[in-house]
Design an enzyme around this catalytic site. Structure first.
Site, mmCIF file in Angstrom:
data_model
loop_
_atom_site.group_PDB
_atom_site.id
_atom_site.type_symbol
_atom_site.label_atom_id
_atom_site.label_comp_id
_atom_site.label_asym_id
_atom_site.label_seq_id
_atom_site.Cartn_x
_atom_site.Cartn_y
_atom_site.Cartn_z
ATOM 1 N N TYR A 298 -5.466 -1.737 -2.419
ATOM 2 C CA TYR A 298 -4.302 -2.619 -2.454
ATOM 3 C C TYR A 298 -3.116 -2.050 -3.233
ATOM 4 O O TYR A 298 -2.083 -2.705 -3.348
ATOM 5 C CB TYR A 298 -4.699 -3.975 -3.051
ATOM 6 C CG TYR A 298 -5.762 -4.683 -2.235
ATOM 7 C CD1 TYR A 298 -5.534 -5.032 -0.913
ATOM 8 C CD2 TYR A 298 -7.006 -4.999 -2.779
ATOM 9 C CE1 TYR A 298 -6.498 -5.673 -0.149
ATOM 10 C CE2 TYR A 298 -7.984 -5.644 -2.028
ATOM 11 C CZ TYR A 298 -7.718 -5.966 -0.712
ATOM 12 O OH TYR A 298 -8.668 -6.601 0.044
ATOM 13 N N GLU B 276 4.052 -12.320 8.439
ATOM 14 C CA GLU B 276 2.733 -12.153 7.816
ATOM 15 C C GLU B 276 2.679 -10.737 7.240
ATOM 16 O O GLU B 276 3.005 -9.772 7.944
ATOM 17 C CB GLU B 276 1.663 -12.331 8.899
ATOM 18 C CG GLU B 276 0.243 -12.107 8.439
ATOM 19 C CD GLU B 276 -0.754 -12.132 9.615
ATOM 20 O OE1 GLU B 276 -0.306 -12.193 10.789
ATOM 21 O OE2 GLU B 276 -1.966 -12.064 9.351
ATOM 22 N N HIS C 215 0.328 -7.858 4.996
ATOM 23 C CA HIS C 215 -0.912 -7.412 4.365
ATOM 24 C C HIS C 215 -0.667 -6.052 3.729
ATOM 25 O O HIS C 215 -0.076 -5.167 4.364
ATOM 26 C CB HIS C 215 -2.047 -7.298 5.380
ATOM 27 C CG HIS C 215 -2.369 -8.617 5.998
ATOM 28 N ND1 HIS C 215 -3.028 -9.596 5.300
ATOM 29 C CD2 HIS C 215 -2.068 -9.136 7.209
ATOM 30 C CE1 HIS C 215 -3.140 -10.656 6.067
ATOM 31 N NE2 HIS C 215 -2.568 -10.414 7.228
ATOM 32 N N PRO D 36 -5.493 -16.393 -1.846
ATOM 33 C CA PRO D 36 -6.498 -16.250 -2.890
ATOM 34 C C PRO D 36 -6.722 -14.812 -3.338
ATOM 35 O O PRO D 36 -6.698 -13.889 -2.526
ATOM 36 C CB PRO D 36 -7.776 -16.812 -2.239
ATOM 37 C CG PRO D 36 -7.498 -16.851 -0.781
ATOM 38 C CD PRO D 36 -6.019 -17.013 -0.635
ATOM 39 N N ASN D 37 -6.918 -14.689 -4.626
ATOM 40 C CA ASN D 37 -7.269 -13.434 -5.307
ATOM 41 C C ASN D 37 -6.107 -12.454 -5.436
ATOM 42 O O ASN D 37 -6.235 -11.437 -6.122
ATOM 43 C CB ASN D 37 -8.471 -12.742 -4.629
ATOM 44 C CG ASN D 37 -9.712 -13.605 -4.677
ATOM 45 O OD1 ASN D 37 -10.084 -14.059 -5.740
ATOM 46 N ND2 ASN D 37 -10.328 -13.871 -3.537
ATOM 47 N N ARG E 201 -7.910 -4.409 -9.960
ATOM 48 C CA ARG E 201 -9.087 -3.803 -9.324
ATOM 49 C C ARG E 201 -8.683 -3.285 -7.955
ATOM 50 O O ARG E 201 -7.685 -3.691 -7.384
ATOM 51 C CB ARG E 201 -10.191 -4.848 -9.150
ATOM 52 C CG ARG E 201 -10.903 -5.217 -10.442
ATOM 53 C CD ARG E 201 -11.994 -6.245 -10.167
ATOM 54 N NE ARG E 201 -12.844 -5.813 -9.049
ATOM 55 C CZ ARG E 201 -13.371 -6.646 -8.149
ATOM 56 N NH1 ARG E 201 -13.151 -7.923 -8.218
ATOM 57 N NH2 ARG E 201 -14.120 -6.191 -7.164
ATOM 58 N N ARG F 286 -10.430 -2.150 8.700
ATOM 59 C CA ARG F 286 -11.477 -2.467 7.720
ATOM 60 C C ARG F 286 -12.655 -3.179 8.413
ATOM 61 O O ARG F 286 -12.890 -2.963 9.585
ATOM 62 C CB ARG F 286 -10.849 -3.274 6.579
ATOM 63 C CG ARG F 286 -9.706 -2.495 5.882
ATOM 64 C CD ARG F 286 -9.070 -3.284 4.778
ATOM 65 N NE ARG F 286 -10.026 -3.538 3.702
ATOM 66 C CZ ARG F 286 -9.799 -4.432 2.723
ATOM 67 N NH1 ARG F 286 -8.662 -5.106 2.705
ATOM 68 N NH2 ARG F 286 -10.706 -4.616 1.779
ATOM 69 N N ASN G 136 1.360 -13.697 2.680
ATOM 70 C CA ASN G 136 0.129 -12.914 2.671
ATOM 71 C C ASN G 136 -0.990 -13.909 2.358
ATOM 72 O O ASN G 136 -1.192 -14.278 1.193
ATOM 73 C CB ASN G 136 0.161 -11.813 1.618
ATOM 74 C CG ASN G 136 -1.100 -10.966 1.665
ATOM 75 O OD1 ASN G 136 -2.123 -11.370 2.228
ATOM 76 N ND2 ASN G 136 -1.063 -9.791 1.050
ATOM 77 N N ALA H 120 -7.648 -13.664 2.146
ATOM 78 C CA ALA H 120 -8.785 -13.854 3.051
ATOM 79 C C ALA H 120 -8.639 -15.098 3.928
ATOM 80 O O ALA H 120 -9.313 -15.204 4.960
ATOM 81 C CB ALA H 120 -10.081 -13.918 2.244
HETATM 82 O O1 CA2 Z 1 -4.413 -6.461 2.703
HETATM 83 C C1 CA2 Z 1 -4.101 -7.596 2.328
HETATM 84 O O2 CA2 Z 1 -3.010 -7.856 1.838
HETATM 85 C C2 CA2 Z 1 -5.148 -8.720 2.424
HETATM 86 O O3 CA2 Z 1 -4.473 -9.921 2.790
HETATM 87 C C3 CA2 Z 1 -5.756 -8.853 1.043
HETATM 88 C C4 CA2 Z 1 -6.901 -9.862 0.982
HETATM 89 C C5 CA2 Z 1 -7.926 -9.562 2.076
HETATM 90 O O4 CA2 Z 1 -8.931 -10.555 2.086
HETATM 91 C C6 CA2 Z 1 -7.290 -9.479 3.441
HETATM 92 O O5 CA2 Z 1 -8.297 -9.134 4.383
HETATM 93 C C7 CA2 Z 1 -6.200 -8.430 3.482
HETATM 94 C C8 CA2 Z 1 -7.646 -9.802 -0.348
HETATM 95 C C9 CA2 Z 1 -6.788 -9.852 -1.564
HETATM 96 C C10 CA2 Z 1 -7.677 -9.685 -2.775
HETATM 97 O O6 CA2 Z 1 -7.006 -8.865 -3.694
HETATM 98 C C11 CA2 Z 1 -7.696 -8.379 -4.746
HETATM 99 C C12 CA2 Z 1 -6.996 -7.572 -5.599
HETATM 100 C C13 CA2 Z 1 -7.628 -7.023 -6.683
HETATM 101 C C14 CA2 Z 1 -8.960 -7.318 -6.940
HETATM 102 C C15 CA2 Z 1 -9.655 -8.140 -6.086
HETATM 103 C C16 CA2 Z 1 -9.017 -8.685 -4.992
#
Ligand code: CA2
Length: 147
Positions: free
Chosen positions: A25, A100, A102, A12-13, A20, A109, A76, A79
């Site tokens: 990221y 996996e 990230h 997700p996301n 953003r 974090r 990946n 969340a």
């Molecule tokens: O670091 C990673 O790749 C994560 O899997 C990214 C997830 C986070 O919940 C994990 O803890 C670590 C979140 C991805 C959300 O990505 C966004 C990108 C731009 C704007 C909002 C969210």
């Protein structure tokens, strides 16, 4: 001929990458990461299938459909990493290597990101290396498949 498809799953996301939080990221979009995976996979004779979903069940279905059909999974889970036991259970039923990935380093974090329910069923985890993580994941898959 052995399975030669690498399934790449994005949770997700991750469809918002590049829009953003580039300080967390990176500035690459998800399509950029998939392009990196495709180029690295081609070097090892692997085809890539990619699915991004914001729905846990859709990712579970994709993992089930990979059984007996795909050689490996790079995932990946976003969340879902931190609580989605259905994804854990589906991955546990997949017979090939699972890496996996990230982009950020969840261990550095918030405390709720420190647990991964996917890590126990992954062959390995790559975290905190940004876009490089996807390239390294394909390298790990190729090594584990003996390609
Ligand atoms: O670091 C990673 O790749 C994560 O899997 C990214 C997830 C986070 O919940 C994990 O803890 C670590 C979140 C991805 C959300 O990505 C966004 C990108 C731009 C704007 C909002 C969210």
């Amino acid at each position: 001929m052995p399975n030669q498809t690498l399934l790449v799953l994005s949770g997700p996301n991750l469809n918002l990458l590049g829009e953003r939080q580039p300080e967390v990221y990176g500035s690459e979009t998800l399509a950029d990461h998939v392009a990196v995976v495709e180029a690295a996979a081609a070097e090892h004779g692997l085809d890539v299938e990619h699915l991004q979903s914001n729905h846990e069940g859709e990712l579970v279905d994709a993992i089930h459909a990979a059984r007996g059909r795909c050689a490996a999974i790079v995932v990946n889970p976003g969340a879902f990493t931190h609580y989605a036991w259905a994804i854990h259970d589906a991955l546990a039923a997949f017979e090939g290597p699972i890496i996996e990935v990230h982009l950020s380093n969840p261990a550095a974090r918030e405390p709720w990101r420190h647990t991964s329910v996917v890590a126990p069923v992954a062959s390995g985890t790559i975290a905190g290396l940004g876009a490089d993580g996807y390239r390294l994941a394909v390298q790990a898959v190729a090594t584990l498949l003996g390609r």
